[in-house]
Scaffold this active site. Structure first.
Site, short mmCIF file in Angstrom:
data_model
loop_
_atom_site.label_atom_id
_atom_site.label_comp_id
_atom_site.label_asym_id
_atom_site.label_seq_id
_atom_site.Cartn_x
_atom_site.Cartn_y
_atom_site.Cartn_z
N GLY A 11 0.85 -1.28 -0.28
CA GLY A 11 -0.01 0.13 0.15
C GLY A 11 0.92 1.32 0.04
O GLY A 11 1.65 1.39 0.79
N ASP A 103 4.87 -4.53 6.00
CA ASP A 103 5.19 -5.75 6.43
C ASP A 103 5.44 -6.73 5.13
O ASP A 103 6.30 -7.46 5.12
CB ASP A 103 4.43 -6.32 7.46
CG ASP A 103 2.90 -6.30 7.31
OD1 ASP A 103 2.59 -6.00 6.28
OD2 ASP A 103 2.14 -6.82 8.33
N ASP A 127 -0.14 2.47 8.39
CA ASP A 127 -0.65 1.64 9.37
C ASP A 127 0.10 1.97 10.92
O ASP A 127 -0.26 1.37 11.84
CB ASP A 127 -0.64 0.30 8.94
CG ASP A 127 -1.63 -0.25 7.87
OD1 ASP A 127 -2.38 0.78 7.65
OD2 ASP A 127 -1.38 -1.09 7.34
O1 F6P Z 1 -1.38 -1.20 4.67
C1 F6P Z 1 -2.19 -0.03 4.14
C2 F6P Z 1 -3.56 -0.45 3.82
O2 F6P Z 1 -4.13 1.07 3.44
C3 F6P Z 1 -4.39 -0.89 5.15
O3 F6P Z 1 -4.63 0.13 6.13
C4 F6P Z 1 -5.57 -1.54 4.34
O4 F6P Z 1 -6.01 -2.63 5.52
C5 F6P Z 1 -5.03 -2.00 3.17
O5 F6P Z 1 -3.74 -1.18 2.94
C6 F6P Z 1 -5.94 -1.84 2.00
O6 F6P Z 1 -5.30 -2.50 0.87
P1 F6P Z 1 -5.78 -2.30 -0.52
O7 F6P Z 1 -5.26 -0.78 -1.04
O8 F6P Z 1 -5.00 -3.40 -1.40
O9 F6P Z 1 -7.22 -2.15 -0.78
#
Ligand code: F6P
Length: 319
Positions: A11, A103, A127
């Protein structure tokens, strides 16, 4: 080391660009060649790699997103994918890689390190869930985005005498919810790290209502459950007019705050400093405002923790 690479993965987070800029400029200042890997680990496997010059990272320090783009890559979770990535780096003579991400990205950097390729992890995720650092790049900006949303929702909540449930991101971590809840004056904060009784949430709402409160804000971390479900349960239990707002991906965008730009610049430069000393396999971070680095092979084994005093304080202040 003469040539290094940099990628952003997972992300995106505001401040990633400032980190890329710092890495590229610090490296060039010290006579290293720098290569940008585009599209995260997917781009690494495909060899989507381009040499970066000083001007390539101009005019990005204030921009959200990542100029290197990002991706989540299943293939890189396999040993085969990881070896393909290393081959691409070696083809260009790249001897060290800086990975900016959360992570999942650290897991990739750990695997590359285990295959003998020197990597440095730079924590970039909204996060704030990477062990070994007090703050991750992007957290502060996301926090301010959430607080801005809470303030706006509070205006309309007060006008209409409503209860609002606001669901925020954080994956399995409650940092965004906790910090934003405390800074935004929320009545209740529900986070995965602190078990809650639904009856307590209801009791607090009723108590506030009885003393004439014109609005109530409940922050729910996505790791606890769906904000919509909580809002429905609250409405059913109290008959207070309840609305829900799922903030979603707006939390990931926007111009990074000064704090995130500083953090990104310091951590990015530190990563290059380590590679200049031929040190790999480390995860950089900031603890008590000191730059630190830990073994990337072990960092993810440490548990993510929240500040329990802060959680207690939020309960005390929201009576
Ligand atoms: O890790 C960052 C984050 O925005 C989290 O807070 C969230 O759960 C996830 O990524 C959302 O992921 P995606 O952009 O794949 O929907």
């Amino acid at each position: 080391m003469k040539k290094i690479g940099v990628l952003t993965s997972g992300g995106d987070a505001p401040g990633m660009n400032a980190a890329v800029r710092a890495i590229v400029r610090k490296a060039i200042y010290h006579n290293l060649e720098v290569y940008g890997v585009f599209n995260g680990y997917a781009g690494l496997i495909d060899g989507n790699i381009k040499k970066l010059e000083v001007g390539d990272v101009g005019d990005i320090i204030h921009r959200g997103g990542t100029m290197l783009y990002s991706a989540r890559c299943e293939e890189f979770k396999t040993a085969e994918g990881q070896k393909k990535g290393i081959e691409q780096l070696k083809k260009l003579g790249i001897e060290g890689l800086v990975v900016i991400g959360g992570d999942g990205s650290y897991m990739g950097a750990k695997k590359l390190t285990e295959h003998g390729f020197p990597c440095i992890g730079v924590p970039g995720t909204i996060d704030n869930d990477i062990p070994g650092t007090d703050f991750t790049i992007g957290f502060d900006t996301a926090l301010n985005t959430v607080i801005d949303a809470i303030d706006k929702i509070r205006d309309t909540a007060t006008s209409h005498d409503r209860t609002y449930v606001i669901e925020v991101m954080g994956r399995h971590a409650g940092d965004i919810a906790l910090w934003a809840g405390l800074a935004g004056g929320a009545e209740s904060i529900l986070i995965p790290e602190a078990p809650h009784e639904f009856s307590d949430v209801i009791a607090r709402l009723k108590h506030g209502n009885a003393r004439g409160k014109k609005h109530s804000i409940i922050i729910v971390a996505e790791g606890v459950g769906s904000g919509v479900d909580f809002a429905n349960k609250i409405q059913a239990e109290t008959n207070f007019e309840t609305r829900v707002s799922v903030l979603g991906h707006i939390q990931r965008g926007g111009s990074p705050t000064a704090f995130d730009r500083m953090l990104a610049s310091r951590l990015g430069a530190k990563a290059v400093e380590l590679l200049l000393q031929n040190v790999g396999g480390r995860a950089v971070g900031i603890q008590r405002n000191e730059l630190v680095h830990h073994d990337i092979l072990e960092i993810l084994d440490q548990p993510h923790t929240i500040d329990t005093q802060m959680y207690r304080l939020s309960n005390e202040l929201s009576i």
